[in-house]
Motif scaffolding. Structure first.
Motif, mmCIF file in Angstrom:
data_model
loop_
_atom_site.group_PDB
_atom_site.id
_atom_site.type_symbol
_atom_site.label_atom_id
_atom_site.label_comp_id
_atom_site.label_asym_id
_atom_site.label_seq_id
_atom_site.Cartn_x
_atom_site.Cartn_y
_atom_site.Cartn_z
ATOM 1 N N LYS A 1 77.571 -22.967 61.464
ATOM 2 C CA LYS A 1 78.893 -23.400 62.292
ATOM 3 C C LYS A 1 78.837 -25.164 62.307
ATOM 4 O O LYS A 1 79.667 -25.975 62.366
ATOM 5 C CB LYS A 1 78.788 -22.824 63.814
ATOM 6 N N LYS A 2 77.622 -25.593 62.667
ATOM 7 C CA LYS A 2 77.400 -26.964 62.578
ATOM 8 C C LYS A 2 77.688 -27.578 61.407
ATOM 9 O O LYS A 2 78.718 -28.813 61.327
ATOM 10 C CB LYS A 2 76.027 -27.364 63.261
ATOM 11 N N ARG A 3 77.325 -27.069 60.519
ATOM 12 C CA ARG A 3 77.780 -27.469 58.763
ATOM 13 C C ARG A 3 79.070 -27.540 58.818
ATOM 14 O O ARG A 3 79.786 -28.739 58.137
ATOM 15 C CB ARG A 3 76.943 -26.811 57.888
ATOM 16 N N LEU A 4 79.940 -26.575 59.236
ATOM 17 C CA LEU A 4 81.362 -26.308 59.274
ATOM 18 C C LEU A 4 82.045 -27.682 59.813
ATOM 19 O O LEU A 4 82.912 -28.082 59.505
ATOM 20 C CB LEU A 4 81.792 -25.238 59.282
ATOM 21 N N ALA A 5 81.695 -27.663 61.061
ATOM 22 C CA ALA A 5 82.269 -28.616 62.109
ATOM 23 C C ALA A 5 82.104 -29.934 61.445
ATOM 24 O O ALA A 5 82.783 -30.646 61.632
ATOM 25 C CB ALA A 5 81.526 -28.543 63.590
ATOM 26 N N ASP A 6 80.682 -30.253 61.078
ATOM 27 C CA ASP A 6 80.569 -31.688 60.493
ATOM 28 C C ASP A 6 81.713 -31.964 59.410
ATOM 29 O O ASP A 6 82.048 -33.208 59.255
ATOM 30 C CB ASP A 6 79.292 -31.749 60.151
ATOM 31 N N ALA A 7 81.733 -31.051 58.578
ATOM 32 C CA ALA A 7 82.974 -30.944 57.549
ATOM 33 C C ALA A 7 84.216 -31.793 58.051
ATOM 34 O O ALA A 7 84.982 -32.621 57.604
ATOM 35 C CB ALA A 7 82.912 -30.009 56.795
ATOM 36 N N ALA A 8 84.606 -31.193 59.165
ATOM 37 C CA ALA A 8 85.996 -31.514 59.903
ATOM 38 C C ALA A 8 85.826 -32.919 60.498
ATOM 39 O O ALA A 8 86.637 -33.770 60.150
ATOM 40 C CB ALA A 8 86.261 -30.390 60.885
ATOM 41 N N LEU A 9 84.551 -33.264 61.290
ATOM 42 C CA LEU A 9 84.536 -34.237 61.979
ATOM 43 C C LEU A 9 84.413 -35.425 60.891
ATOM 44 O O LEU A 9 85.058 -36.562 61.000
ATOM 45 C CB LEU A 9 83.451 -34.312 62.726
ATOM 46 N N ASN A 10 83.736 -35.236 59.995
ATOM 47 C CA ASN A 10 83.683 -36.332 58.924
ATOM 48 C C ASN A 10 85.112 -36.586 58.239
ATOM 49 O O ASN A 10 85.370 -37.696 57.845
ATOM 50 C CB ASN A 10 82.479 -35.999 57.717
ATOM 51 N N ALA A 11 85.683 -35.745 57.833
ATOM 52 C CA ALA A 11 87.060 -35.605 57.097
ATOM 53 C C ALA A 11 87.889 -36.462 57.987
ATOM 54 O O ALA A 11 88.972 -37.277 57.359
ATOM 55 C CB ALA A 11 87.616 -34.436 56.593
ATOM 56 N N ALA A 12 88.006 -36.202 59.430
ATOM 57 C CA ALA A 12 89.026 -36.764 60.390
ATOM 58 C C ALA A 12 88.624 -38.108 60.450
ATOM 59 O O ALA A 12 89.439 -39.149 60.331
ATOM 60 C CB ALA A 12 88.908 -36.098 61.546
ATOM 61 N N LYS A 13 87.305 -38.520 60.565
ATOM 62 C CA LYS A 13 86.921 -39.993 60.750
ATOM 63 C C LYS A 13 87.309 -40.805 59.513
ATOM 64 O O LYS A 13 87.786 -41.954 59.567
ATOM 65 C CB LYS A 13 85.273 -40.163 60.791
ATOM 66 N N ALA A 14 87.131 -40.287 58.260
ATOM 67 C CA ALA A 14 87.414 -40.958 57.032
ATOM 68 C C ALA A 14 88.809 -41.107 56.899
ATOM 69 O O ALA A 14 89.308 -41.953 56.238
ATOM 70 C CB ALA A 14 86.996 -39.878 55.661
#
Length: 548
Positions: A44-57
């Motif tokens: 779940k952390k890996r999935l969440a990081d994918a969303a957080l990184n995409a939003a920041k980018a």
């Protein structure tokens, strides 16, 4: 077709329960043992990081992700037969992004790194579109990150580990007790909910929570075949934030009714068989009891009744979005505006101390963190009769000149955007030792009321009318028999100013609801209200059977 892509709908042959639409019923049918599966927090952390990184980018200044797995099991019976058994699962993720002071939200049931990244980019795109029409930028109260933490409802027995047959046997046994004691009809149900919620944000929080709630309920009807009259009485159980142990009664959790009445209260455990038998006897007694004479009475309100009055006349009007008029179409706004508070008018008598919290063990609202990653707490709403605060979330705190959220943000699904929801709202018990019998002994002309009944309240949560399940006359300090056709009318200020005091903490109990509705599109939440038996002087009582 993949299991999680299948959307199943069901018709709940729920008899005369007349329940609202149920959360999770748009999920999928699963085998009960599959409800015990868990998801690795590292995944779940890996999935969440994918969303957080995409939003920041793509331009977000703040982002949060909620990965949710919502499990439900509902069991329905009537008399000697099973009507329906439903197990559902809903799994997906929601992403909320803030761009230049505007919110965007997107959800997906494609729970992969690519799926969550795409949802995040969509949320950012929506936020950028919203900022073109948003006049006032969102201001978030600061919130520290907690790193990787977890919280779980403290349960003794996971209801999904309990065989379905054991649950069915309990409901049918309760039905049998009602029938043996004179019931003509009875239906019963057991609702079990598990929210597995993972929250991550750019503040640095990765919060894994496992939340359990349970609600046993029934409705008993007795028919007089000679006259055609009938009366009903529903369960006195409150839904609770507990496991299946709630349905394993202990002697210490049973509370006899006042002065020999047959009203029984429960604390952390519930005896469904005893309550069903009692309900049939009380429904039969209602067929021949006296109808109330309208007038002014001192009311002694059991926690199984008072919780609903707290919910409607204190909980809802102190939601800050209602106060500000943001929430209006669904159940109205509030009389308790910021201007009204500034004038210092009393909300109630000095005996009224009401707190909000999402902490009390066993309560429906108990969680470690809300759906914005805010650690939950307790705070005062009304102190010695004075309104001192409201319920608020991160983007509302600045409106009151405050620097932190109250931790009462919630969404009922991964596909719903989180917003301000009612926490547990409870009346503190009296400080001095006082039993229910002692309270009643001091009432010259009154009515003791237990259980929820029909109610009505206006669009500003001010003028209201409440009924109950059972009513007993009080005459010269003694219980003087059952009454029917009772409802009391007041406005919120008059009612709470008539509060003369509460029994002590030994009588403190919860009333709760699984289905507190709010918002458009509608969402439901679960919330509890604690209190001890409380006296209100000189309240107007009407006879609901009389024609005006």
């Amino acid at each position: 077709m993949r299991r999680r892509d299948f959307v199943g709908l069901t018709g709940l042959a729920a008899g005369s329960l007349l329940l609202p639409s149920l959360p999770g019923m748009g999920g999928i049918f699963v085998e009960p043992e599959q409800l015990l599966d868990t998801i690795d927090p590292a995944l779940k952390k890996r999935l969440a990081d994918a969303a957080l990184n995409a939003a920041k980018a793509t331009g977000a200044s703040y982002t949060d992700v909620r990965i949710g797995r919502y499990l439900n099991q509902y069991v329905f019976t009537r008399e000697k037969q099973v009507q329906n058994i439903v197990s559902t699962e809903s799994f997906g993720a929601g992403v909320r992004a803030l761009v230049n002071g505007a919110w965007g939200f997107a959800a997906t049931n494609t729970v992969t790194e690519a799926g969550l990244a795409e949802a995040a980019r969509t949320a950012v795109a929506i936020a950028k579109a919203n900022q073109k029409v948003q006049k006032t930028p969102v201001q978030l109260a600061p919130q520290k990150g907690y790193g990787e933490v977890s919280w779980k409802t403290p349960i003794e027995r996971n209801f999904f580990e309990v065989p379905v047959k054991e649950k069915v046997d309990l409901l049918l046994a309760a039905n049998g007790k009602a029938l043996d004691n004179g019931a003509s009809y009875v239906n019963s149900a057991l609702f079990q909910v598990n929210e597995q919620k993972y929250f991550a944000s750019t503040d640095g929080s990765y919060i894994d929570q496992d939340i359990h709630r349970i609600w046993p309920t029934f409705d008993v009807t007795v028919v007089d075949r000679t006259t055609g009259k009938f009366r009903s009485r529903g369960s006195m159980a409150s839904p609770m934030g507990l496991g299946y142990e709630y349905l394993t009664p202990r002697a210490s959790d049973k509370m006899a009714g006042p002065q020999g009445t047959s009203v029984i209260g429960y604390k952390q455990r519930y005896d469904m068989l005893e309550d069903a038998a009692l309900a049939a006897r009380q429904a039969k007694e209602k067929l021949t009891c006296k109808s109330v004479v309208p007038g002014k009475y001192d009311l002694v309100l059991d926690p199984s009744h008072l919780g609903l009055t707290i919910h409607e006349s204190v909980g809802h009007p102190l939601e800050l979005d209602r106060v500000l008029g943001y929430e209006a179409n669904y159940a109205g706004t509030s009389f308790a505006t910021l201007d009204w508070k500034a004038k210092g008018a009393p909300y109630g008598s000095k005996q009224v101390n009401i707190v909000a919290d999402k902490l009390q063990p066993g309560s429906l609202g108990a969680v470690g963190y809300d759906d914005e990653g805010v650690k939950t707490k307790e705070w005062d709403l009304i102190k010695e009769g004075k309104l001192v605060d409201y319920q608020k979330i991160r983007d509302q705190a600045h409106i009151l000149g405050q620097k932190e959220s109250d931790g009462c943000c919630y969404a009922d699904s991964w596909s719903s955007v989180q917003f301000q929801r009612m926490p547990n709202v409870s009346l503190r018990p009296g400080k001095d030792k006082l039993s229910v019998d002692e309270m009643i002994s001091k009432v010259d002309k009154g009515i003791y009321i237990a259980g929820e009944g029909s109610y009505s309240i206006d669009q500003q949560r001010y003028n209201f009318q409440f009924g109950g399940k059972v009513f007993y006359a009080i005459e010269k300090g003694k219980i003087a028999g059952m009454l029917e056709d009772v409802a009391y009318q007041a406005n919120t200020q008059e009612f709470w100013n008539s509060c003369a005091g509460s029994c002590d903490a030994s009588d403190y109990r919860f009333l709760g609801t699984f289905f507190d509705g709010k918002g458009q599109p509608s969402q439901v939440s679960a919330v509890s209200h604690g209190s001890s038996t409380t006296r209100f002087n000189g309240v107007n009582v009407i006879n609901t059977a009389r024609k005006i």
